[in-house]
Design an enzyme around this catalytic site. Structure first.
Site, PDB file in Angstrom:
ATOM      1  N   GLY A  89       0.809  -1.221   0.000  1.00  0.00           N
ATOM      2  CA  GLY A  89       0.000   0.000   0.000  1.00  0.00           C
ATOM      3  C   GLY A  89       0.838   1.265   0.000  1.00  0.00           C
ATOM      4  O   GLY A  89       1.995   1.271   0.415  1.00  0.00           O
ATOM      5  N   ARG A 106      -2.768   8.204   3.851  1.00  0.00           N
ATOM      6  CA  ARG A 106      -2.970   9.070   5.010  1.00  0.00           C
ATOM      7  C   ARG A 106      -1.647   9.550   5.628  1.00  0.00           C
ATOM      8  O   ARG A 106      -1.642  10.399   6.509  1.00  0.00           O
ATOM      9  CB  ARG A 106      -3.826   8.339   6.057  1.00  0.00           C
ATOM     10  CG  ARG A 106      -5.282   8.185   5.641  1.00  0.00           C
ATOM     11  CD  ARG A 106      -6.037   7.158   6.478  1.00  0.00           C
ATOM     12  NE  ARG A 106      -5.740   5.788   6.059  1.00  0.00           N
ATOM     13  CZ  ARG A 106      -6.235   4.694   6.639  1.00  0.00           C
ATOM     14  NH1 ARG A 106      -7.033   4.821   7.684  1.00  0.00           N
ATOM     15  NH2 ARG A 106      -5.924   3.483   6.201  1.00  0.00           N
TER      16      ARG A 106
HETATM   17  C1  UD1 Z   1      -6.884  -3.575   7.682  1.00  0.00           C
HETATM   18  C2  UD1 Z   1      -7.963  -4.637   7.926  1.00  0.00           C
HETATM   19  C3  UD1 Z   1      -8.740  -4.240   9.151  1.00  0.00           C
HETATM   20  C4  UD1 Z   1      -7.812  -4.123  10.340  1.00  0.00           C
HETATM   21  C5  UD1 Z   1      -6.661  -3.143  10.050  1.00  0.00           C
HETATM   22  C6  UD1 Z   1      -5.646  -3.231  11.136  1.00  0.00           C
HETATM   23  C7  UD1 Z   1      -8.621  -5.562   5.762  1.00  0.00           C
HETATM   24  C8  UD1 Z   1      -9.621  -5.533   4.681  1.00  0.00           C
HETATM   25  N1  UD1 Z   1      -8.816  -4.715   6.767  1.00  0.00           N
HETATM   26  O1  UD1 Z   1      -7.503  -2.350   7.380  1.00  0.00           O
HETATM   27  O2  UD1 Z   1      -9.754  -5.229   9.424  1.00  0.00           O
HETATM   28  O3  UD1 Z   1      -8.544  -3.687  11.480  1.00  0.00           O
HETATM   29  O4  UD1 Z   1      -6.025  -3.477   8.819  1.00  0.00           O
HETATM   30  O5  UD1 Z   1      -4.658  -2.259  10.969  1.00  0.00           O
HETATM   31  O6  UD1 Z   1      -7.709  -6.352   5.694  1.00  0.00           O
HETATM   32  N2  UD1 Z   1      -1.940  -3.817   1.494  1.00  0.00           N
HETATM   33  C9  UD1 Z   1      -1.367  -4.390   0.382  1.00  0.00           C
HETATM   34  N3  UD1 Z   1      -2.073  -4.424  -0.776  1.00  0.00           N
HETATM   35  C10 UD1 Z   1      -3.323  -3.943  -0.901  1.00  0.00           C
HETATM   36  C11 UD1 Z   1      -3.917  -3.350   0.257  1.00  0.00           C
HETATM   37  C12 UD1 Z   1      -3.201  -3.299   1.428  1.00  0.00           C
HETATM   38  O7  UD1 Z   1      -0.237  -4.860   0.420  1.00  0.00           O
HETATM   39  O8  UD1 Z   1      -3.909  -4.041  -1.988  1.00  0.00           O
HETATM   40  C13 UD1 Z   1      -1.169  -3.764   2.744  1.00  0.00           C
HETATM   41  C14 UD1 Z   1      -0.862  -2.352   3.179  1.00  0.00           C
HETATM   42  O9  UD1 Z   1       0.387  -1.942   2.662  1.00  0.00           O
HETATM   43  C15 UD1 Z   1      -0.830  -2.460   4.711  1.00  0.00           C
HETATM   44  C16 UD1 Z   1      -1.725  -3.645   5.003  1.00  0.00           C
HETATM   45  O10 UD1 Z   1      -1.912  -4.342   3.785  1.00  0.00           O
HETATM   46  O11 UD1 Z   1       0.480  -2.749   5.192  1.00  0.00           O
HETATM   47  C17 UD1 Z   1      -3.070  -3.194   5.551  1.00  0.00           C
HETATM   48  O12 UD1 Z   1      -3.675  -2.318   4.622  1.00  0.00           O
HETATM   49  P1  UD1 Z   1      -4.408  -1.012   5.097  1.00  0.00           P
HETATM   50  O13 UD1 Z   1      -4.871  -0.291   3.896  1.00  0.00           O
HETATM   51  O14 UD1 Z   1      -3.626  -0.282   6.081  1.00  0.00           O
HETATM   52  O15 UD1 Z   1      -5.693  -1.692   5.787  1.00  0.00           O
HETATM   53  P2  UD1 Z   1      -6.698  -1.034   6.807  1.00  0.00           P
HETATM   54  O16 UD1 Z   1      -7.700  -0.229   6.051  1.00  0.00           O
HETATM   55  O17 UD1 Z   1      -5.965  -0.386   7.890  1.00  0.00           O
HETATM   56 CA    CA Z   2      -3.761  -0.150   8.449  1.00  0.00          CA
END
Ligand code: UD1
Ligand code: CA
Length: 462
Positions: A11, A15
């Site tokens: 990601g 933010r």
């Molecule tokens: C996610 C969880 C949420 C949890 C929270 C905890 C999901 C759908 N939601 O939400 O339930 O409470 O984390 O912090 O899983 N990432 C990728 N590829 C993508 C999307 C994300 O590698 O396509 C990675 C991001 O870099 C990050 C992690 O996954 O390190 C979490 O993604 P983020 O967008 O922060 O998820 P949250 O909305 O915080």
């Molecule tokens: Ca997160």
């Protein structure tokens, strides 16, 4: 059963409002991804994959040898990212554990991850949850009347009742491999963000009647970083942990809340650290050294028994029993041998001071070698730069450089030589000689009187 680890780190972290990909932001000496991998390391997983995407070039350098990077070209959600990670894992047994962690959780501890790795065979998934005072931004853990977890609902998809739940999904799971692989195939992107959510796997597995075990963690351990202020808060917690460990090992600190020591720094037991100290990078501090108040040191060595206060050290080596400061700047290439002193308002660069050599006040020493026991008088400097090139100054042993001497490089001053105060020394000085470069002092009697008359027409009072 072997454990495999997939860390999601593709990601952007919108933010954070930063050019840098989120997991590359550093806190207490490591990038976020580095902290997660540090917590994983002692578990010695069979394989570890980090899913990268946004700013992959800036994440790659932080991945240690043996950790594989898998590229998620387009960020379509945590479920999709997990799939990309699985594809890069190589051979995985059906009953192995696949641990999935989010790369933005720098406070994860090895002890917590151990619980995920030790998933009993009959449990399909262990997932980390936590009770937050303010759960906003997190996925909510929904339980049935009997207290069993039934699903995780993302905040944006919550109804009012679900939104009021304070138990959150932390983002750390230990899945039985075959079940994760299978359930991921059933995840759709029909939700508020049109993303493939890894969290949907929980609902799918529970729907099949599988046994799932939540592992409750403190909010501190599982905080996810999404913004700069959360990064700062996490840094404070990590710093408290580092300082606690240092004090346990025998380091004295007057005020740990104002002491900033990166995780990459080594401080020997018996060192004393005063407030306002920042120790960064590959810095080491020896036993019995006093550091601070107010020292910034990066990639520097502070020897045993030395005192360094109100000073900036960058790539400097301070030997044992040396004195630095107050108000000194040691730039790269500075080497102080045992018992040397660099005092008040002194700057050094690419300079070696031999044993017990001293520059106590108001000097600049650049590109110089100062022999053992030599004394550099107050206000003396090396003129090392002619506007085009830098030149070297060699001062022998037991030399006395008089106050305010300009040493115009290239220059060699022999052992035991002396320079007269205020001299501009442009030629080499022989061993044992006195070099003075000074016009003779003139004296004009009665001058003050005549000057006063000129200006006021009157005689002086005295
Ligand atoms: C996610 C969880 C949420 C949890 C929270 C905890 C999901 C759908 N939601 O939400 O339930 O409470 O984390 O912090 O899983 N990432 C990728 N590829 C993508 C999307 C994300 O590698 O396509 C990675 C991001 O870099 C990050 C992690 O996954 O390190 C979490 O993604 P983020 O967008 O922060 O998820 P949250 O909305 O915080
Ligand atoms: Ca997160």
């Amino acid at each position: 059963m072997p454990t495999h680890v997939v860390v999601l780190a593709a990601g952007q972290g919108k933010r954070m409002m930063s050019q840098l990909p989120k997991v590359a932001h550093a806190v207490a000496g490591r990038p976020l991804i580095g902290w997660v991998l540090e917590a994983v390391r002692p578990l010695e997983p069979a394989s570890t994959v980090v899913v990268v995407g946004h700013g992959a070039d800036q994440v790659h350098p932080h991945l240690p040898d043996g950790v594989v990077a898998a590229v998620q070209e387009e960020q379509m959600g945590t479920g999709h990212a997990t799939q990309v990670g699985l594809d890069a894992l190589g051979e995985v047994g059906a009953d192995d554990t696949i641990m999935v962690l989010y790369g933005d959780m720098p406070l994860l501890t090895t002890a917590l991850l151990q619980h995920l790795a030790e998933r009993p065979a009959e449990v399909v998934t262990r997932m980390v949850t936590s009770i937050f005072d303010d759960p906003s931004g997190y996925g909510r853990v929904i339980r049935d009347e009997d207290g069993f977890v039934v699903e995780v609902v993302e905040e944006r998809d919550c109804d009012d009742v679900q939104r009021a739940v304070r138990e959150v999904n932390a983002g750390a799971y230990g899945f039985r491999a075959k079940d994760l692989i299978d359930a991921l195939g059933g995840v759709s992107n029909h939700n508020a963000q049109s993303e493939y959510y890894l969290t949907d796997v929980i609902g799918i597995l529970v729907g099949r009647g599988e046994r799932l075990e939540p592992v409750e963690a403190t909010p501190e351990e599982v905080v996810g970083i999404n913004s700069q202020d959360q990064l700062t808060d996490a840094g404070r917690l990590l710093q408290a942990r580092i300082n606690h460990d240092l004090m346990q090992s025998g380091v004295w600190m007057l005020d740990p809340e104002r002491t900033y020591v990166e995780d990459t720094v080594t401080v020997a037991p018996g060192a004393r650290i005063y407030p306002g100290v920042h120790l960064e990078g590959k810095t080491t501090v020896g036993a019995g050294a006093q550091v601070g108040p107010d020292v910034f040191a990066v990639d520097s060595t502070i020897g045993a028994g030395s005192t360094v206060w109100y000073a900036v050290l960058r790539g400097a080596i301070v030997g044992d029993e040396c004195e630095v400061g107050p108000y000194a700047s040691l730039r790269p290439g500075t080497v102080m041998e045992k018992g040397a002193k660099v005092g008040t308002f002194v700057e050094t660069k690419n300079t070696t001071l031999g044993e017990k050599a001293k520059a106590p006040h108001l000097s600049y020493l650049g590109d110089a070698t100062i022999g053992a026991r030599s004394n550099i008088g107050a206000g003396s400097i090396t003129c090392n730069y002619d506007g085009y090139e830098k030149h070297h100054t060699v001062v022998g042993e037991d030399v006395f450089i008089g106050s305010d001497t300009m040493l115009v490089a290239p220059l060699t001053v022999g052992d035991r030589a002396v320079t007269g105060a205020g001299s501009v020394i442009t030629n080499d000085v022989e061993a044992g000689a006195l070099a003075v470069e000074r016009s003779e002092q003139q004296e004009i009697p009665g001058y003050s009187q005549r000057r006063a008359e000129r200006h006021t027409g009157k005689q002086n009072e005295d």
